[in-house]
Design a protein around this motif. Sequence first.
Motif: not given
Length: 289
Positions: A132-134, A137-139, A159-161, A210-212
């Motif tokens: 999940l994510g792009a 960190a995810a890339t 569906n964001d940039p 989920g991050m503070k």
Amino acid sequence: MEQRIKGTTGLLALIGSPVGHSGSPDMYNFCFRYHNLDYCYMAFDIKEDQVPAALDAMRLFNMRGCNVTMPCKTAAAQNMDELSDAARIIGAVNTIVNENGKLVGHMTDGIGFVGNLRDHGVDVKGKKMVVLGAGGAATAIQVQCALDGAASISIFNPNDPFLDRAKNTAAKLKKEVPDCDVQVFCIEDQDKLKEEIAKADILVNGTMAGMKPHEDVSLITDKSVFRPDLVVCDVVYNPEETKLLREAREAGCAKTIGGKGMLLWQGVAAYKLYTGLDMPVEEYKKFQA
Ligand code: NAD
């Protein structure tokens, strides 16, 4: 510390902005002392447009290396003499090693993720993954896992940039690592998400969900996707156990792995690149306690 610095002492540093809060100087200086290496480590506040000048200074001062943090990672990659495969595919570096005047850029975040999984008895080779994510960190995770032999990676992003970045990563990996099947989906397509997780060995949250101070957020709202043999990982390390990991553990997932180890292992990888040595992790933990 002052007693250690001599005319021969070599310099390493963190560059980025802000850097005042960083724990890297404390950690690296401890390790250099521990290994009796004639290096010292500083942190310099460098803005993105100052990166070329900072790299010139790195050459001029014959610095052994630099860790690179936001917002300098992309600009640094554009000014390297050489890039590791992961750094070249990602287009960003977080570690620069000065090899006799040649600046070589690496990205150790993905190496850290893979190392942390290995530390928990999980090998990414041949595995089907949902990430999940792009973002950064995810890339890094997607590229390193593909390079390290993952069988498939299904990337889900809102569906964001960042969605275009995911498509770009998938296109690059199709060319560079054709054996790894990389697909991109919108996370809004919850049926597809459920279907892909059902086929996966490893599920990773690579976003800040989920991050503070948003501890009450998890991108997985349908807990029926959790099963004992699904490895569930998070890049978030504050809190150490995110809502995603807690719910996965409570639903019976045997392995839930937080982001703290990834952070540690990416540092271990950078230390090895600078010194050729294994970071004295346990000794540093004792020193901190
Ligand atoms: P980033 O800004 O580069 O990427 C953000 C990603 O999150 C994008 O994919 C974006 O689409 C997604 N996103 C943003 N808001 C969202 C929302 N409300 N719901 C769902 N997705 C959303 O960020 P990054 O630098 O990649 O950092 C992401 C997280 O990874 C942070 O929590 C950071 O602390 C952590 N991180 C951990 C390590 C480690 O070593 N453990 C290393 C780097 C980053």
